[in-house]
Design an enzyme around this catalytic site. Structure first.
Site, mmCIF file in Angstrom:
data_model
loop_
_atom_site.group_PDB
_atom_site.id
_atom_site.type_symbol
_atom_site.label_atom_id
_atom_site.label_comp_id
_atom_site.label_asym_id
_atom_site.label_seq_id
_atom_site.Cartn_x
_atom_site.Cartn_y
_atom_site.Cartn_z
ATOM 1 N N ASN A 80 61.376 32.360 40.710
ATOM 2 C CA ASN A 80 60.013 32.523 40.192
ATOM 3 C C ASN A 80 59.112 33.364 41.099
ATOM 4 O OD1 ASN A 80 57.370 31.575 38.820
ATOM 5 N ND2 ASN A 80 57.180 30.810 40.926
ATOM 6 N N SER A 132 58.734 39.343 33.133
ATOM 7 C CA SER A 132 57.340 39.499 32.699
ATOM 8 C C SER A 132 57.308 40.279 31.386
ATOM 9 C CB SER A 132 56.564 40.283 33.756
ATOM 10 O OG SER A 132 55.326 40.706 33.217
ATOM 11 N N TYR A 145 56.449 47.293 39.616
ATOM 12 C CA TYR A 145 56.554 45.873 39.255
ATOM 13 C C TYR A 145 57.295 45.731 37.922
ATOM 14 C CZ TYR A 145 54.798 41.259 37.655
ATOM 15 O OH TYR A 145 54.686 39.983 37.177
ATOM 16 N N ALA A 147 59.314 47.834 36.515
ATOM 17 C CA ALA A 147 60.716 48.257 36.659
ATOM 18 C C ALA A 147 61.545 47.126 37.257
ATOM 19 C CB ALA A 147 60.804 49.498 37.554
ATOM 20 N N LYS A 149 60.882 43.918 37.079
ATOM 21 C CA LYS A 149 60.970 42.823 36.108
ATOM 22 C C LYS A 149 61.949 43.171 34.973
ATOM 23 C CE LYS A 149 58.129 39.810 37.922
ATOM 24 N NZ LYS A 149 58.639 38.514 38.421
ATOM 25 N N ILE A 182 49.273 34.608 31.767
ATOM 26 C CA ILE A 182 49.104 33.175 32.042
ATOM 27 C C ILE A 182 48.086 32.994 33.170
ATOM 28 C CG2 ILE A 182 50.311 31.005 32.496
ATOM 29 C CD1 ILE A 182 51.545 32.623 30.134
HETATM 30 N N1 NAP Z 1 50.742 34.748 35.695
HETATM 31 C C1 NAP Z 1 51.185 35.587 34.794
HETATM 32 O O1 NAP Z 1 50.478 35.927 33.839
HETATM 33 C C2 NAP Z 1 52.576 36.145 34.894
HETATM 34 C C3 NAP Z 1 53.008 36.949 33.829
HETATM 35 C C4 NAP Z 1 54.295 37.461 33.869
HETATM 36 C C5 NAP Z 1 55.127 37.176 34.932
HETATM 37 N N2 NAP Z 1 54.664 36.417 35.948
HETATM 38 C C6 NAP Z 1 55.608 36.149 37.035
HETATM 39 O O2 NAP Z 1 55.668 34.758 37.241
HETATM 40 C C7 NAP Z 1 55.948 34.471 38.607
HETATM 41 C C8 NAP Z 1 54.887 33.539 39.150
HETATM 42 O O3 NAP Z 1 53.630 34.188 39.025
HETATM 43 P P1 NAP Z 1 52.235 33.469 39.283
HETATM 44 O O4 NAP Z 1 51.301 33.972 38.251
HETATM 45 O O5 NAP Z 1 52.433 32.026 39.484
HETATM 46 O O6 NAP Z 1 51.842 34.184 40.658
HETATM 47 P P2 NAP Z 1 51.104 33.599 41.953
HETATM 48 O O7 NAP Z 1 50.119 32.593 41.539
HETATM 49 O O8 NAP Z 1 50.636 34.790 42.702
HETATM 50 O O9 NAP Z 1 52.301 32.897 42.736
HETATM 51 C C9 NAP Z 1 53.348 33.694 43.238
HETATM 52 C C10 NAP Z 1 54.300 32.881 44.074
HETATM 53 O O10 NAP Z 1 55.286 33.768 44.635
HETATM 54 C C11 NAP Z 1 55.304 33.602 46.041
HETATM 55 N N3 NAP Z 1 55.560 34.852 46.756
HETATM 56 C C12 NAP Z 1 54.950 36.043 46.606
HETATM 57 N N4 NAP Z 1 55.405 36.924 47.503
HETATM 58 C C13 NAP Z 1 56.317 36.268 48.266
HETATM 59 C C14 NAP Z 1 57.126 36.625 49.376
HETATM 60 N N5 NAP Z 1 57.109 37.841 49.930
HETATM 61 N N6 NAP Z 1 57.964 35.686 49.899
HETATM 62 C C15 NAP Z 1 57.977 34.450 49.384
HETATM 63 N N7 NAP Z 1 57.235 34.044 48.357
HETATM 64 C C16 NAP Z 1 56.408 34.949 47.790
HETATM 65 C C17 NAP Z 1 53.910 33.108 46.398
HETATM 66 O O11 NAP Z 1 53.980 32.425 47.638
HETATM 67 P P3 NAP Z 1 52.755 32.412 48.690
HETATM 68 O O12 NAP Z 1 51.520 32.832 47.990
HETATM 69 O O13 NAP Z 1 52.731 31.033 49.176
HETATM 70 O O14 NAP Z 1 53.169 33.366 49.729
HETATM 71 C C18 NAP Z 1 53.601 32.189 45.230
HETATM 72 O O15 NAP Z 1 54.162 30.933 45.432
HETATM 73 C C19 NAP Z 1 56.000 35.828 39.302
HETATM 74 O O16 NAP Z 1 57.317 36.265 39.410
HETATM 75 C C20 NAP Z 1 55.208 36.725 38.377
HETATM 76 O O17 NAP Z 1 55.601 38.062 38.526
HETATM 77 C C21 NAP Z 1 53.418 35.888 35.954
#
Ligand code: NAP
Length: 240
Positions: A80, A132, A145, A147, A149, A182
Site C-alpha cells: 500500500n 490508482s 506516478y 506510470a 501505478k 479517497i
Molecule cells: N488517497 C487516494 O485518493 C489514493 C488514490 C489512488 C491511489 N492511492 C494509493 O494508495 C496508497 C495509500 O495512499 P494514501 O492516500 O493513504 O497516502 P498517504 O496518506 O500519504 O499515506 C502513504 C503511506 O505510504 C508511506 N510511505 C510513503 N513513502 C514511503 C517511503 N519512502 N518508505 C516507506 N513508506 C512510505 C507513508 O509513510 P510515512 O508517511 O509514515 O512515511 C504512509 O504510511 C498509495 O499507494 C497511494 O498511491 C491513494
C-alpha cells in the site's frame, strides 16, 4: 490456533491505517510504519517493521526481516505504501523520478519477489498491490506516478499468471486495487480547485472514504473472493 499474518505497508496513516484498523480483529498484522504514534492503538498482538522503501538498502533489509521473522506464517501482503511528487515532467528532478519508481513500483516488486517463493512452498497466499485510478486515466503532472501505478497492474496480472504455471493446485492470488479520489493525508494536500474538478468527474458526487477501501481489501482477502485473481479492482465512485 494463531492468526494468519498480513503485512500492510504504509500503515502509519491514510488507507494503510484504515486497512490495519479493519483487519485487526481477524489477522495478526505486520505493520510497516515509520510513525509510531498513529499505530500505538494497534500494537498489541501485532508486529511493527520500519523501513524507508525509497532506500534500496533499507528495502533489502526489510525483505530479509520479513522472510526470516514472519515468512513461515505469512498469509498476505498489501503493498500500500506510495507517494507522489506532482510536477511537470520537464521540471521533475531525476532523484524524485527515482524515488517515485522505487517506492511505488520497485518496492512492491521486491516484496512480492520475497513472498511469492514462500507462498509457492505453501501453495497459498495473497498479494494485493495498491495502484490508482490514474494508472488508466492518466493525470497531468503525475506522469511518473501514473506510470509506476500502471506498472503495478501489469505486474500483478503477470505474477498471477506465473503462479498459475509454477505452482500446481495452488491457492495463490495476486491482485491490484485502483482507488479513485479517497480522503487521506495524501489527497488533503490537493488544491481546492483540483478537488472541485475531480468532484465533477465522480458520479457518486463525493470523495471516497478510507474505510471503503479497507472494506474492499477485507473482502479480497476473504474466501468470498477466492476466484478473483489477476484482476484490477476499481473503487472510485464511478470516476471517469
Ligand atoms: N488517497 C487516494 O485518493 C489514493 C488514490 C489512488 C491511489 N492511492 C494509493 O494508495 C496508497 C495509500 O495512499 P494514501 O492516500 O493513504 O497516502 P498517504 O496518506 O500519504 O499515506 C502513504 C503511506 O505510504 C508511506 N510511505 C510513503 N513513502 C514511503 C517511503 N519512502 N518508505 C516507506 N513508506 C512510505 C507513508 O509513510 P510515512 O508517511 O509514515 O512515511 C504512509 O504510511 C498509495 O499507494 C497511494 O498511491 C491513494
Amino acid at each position: 490456533m494463531s492468526q494468519p499474518k498480513v503485512l500492510i505497508t504504509g500503515a502509519s496513516k491514510g488507507l494503510g491505517l484504515a486497512m490495519a484498523r479493519r483487519l485487526n480483529q481477524d489477522y495478526c498484522l505486520i505493520l510497516h510504519a515509520s510513525r509510531d504514534e498513529n499505530i500505538r492503538e494497534l500494537r498489541e498482538g501485532n508486529f511493527v517493521l520500519a523501513a524507508d522503501l525509497g532506500d534500496p538498502d533499507e528495502l533489502k533489509e526489510f525483505c530479509k526481516k520479513l522472510k526470516s521473522e514472519h515468512g513461515d506464517d505469512l498469509f498476505a501482503v498489501i503493498n500500500n505504501a506510495g507517494m507522489s511528487l506532482d510536477k511537470p515532467l520537464a521540471f521533475q528532478p531525476e532523484k524524485d523520478i527515482d524515488s517515485m519508481l522505487m517506492v511505488n513500483l520497485k518496492a512492491p516488486i521486491m516484496i512480492s519477489k520475497t513472498v511469492i517463493k514462500l507462498f509457492g512452498l505453501k501453495n497459498k497466499g495473497i498479494i494485493i498491490n495498491v495502484s490508482s485510478c490514474v494508472a488508466e486515466t492518466g493525470n497531468a503532472f503525475q506522469s511518473v506516478y501514473a506510470a509506476a501505478k500502471a506498472g503495478l497492474i501489469a505486474f500483478s496480472k503477470s505474477l498471477a499468471k506465473e503462479a498459475g504455471q509454477l505452482y500446481q493446485g495452488h491457492q495463490i492470488r495476486v491482485l491490484s486495487i485502483s482507488p479513485g479520489f479517497i480522503k487521506t493525508p495524501m489527497t488533503d494536500a490537493v488544491p481546492e480547485s483540483e478537488k472541485e474538478k475531480y468532484l465533477k468527474m465522480i458520479p457518486a458526487q463525493r470523495f471516497g472514504r478510507a474505510d471503503e477501501i479497507a472494506e474492499t481489501i477485507a473482502f479480497l482477502l476473504s474466501d468470498k473472493a477466492s476466484y478473483i485473481n489477476g484482476s484490477n479492482i476499481e473503487v472510485n465512485g464511478g470516476l471517469f
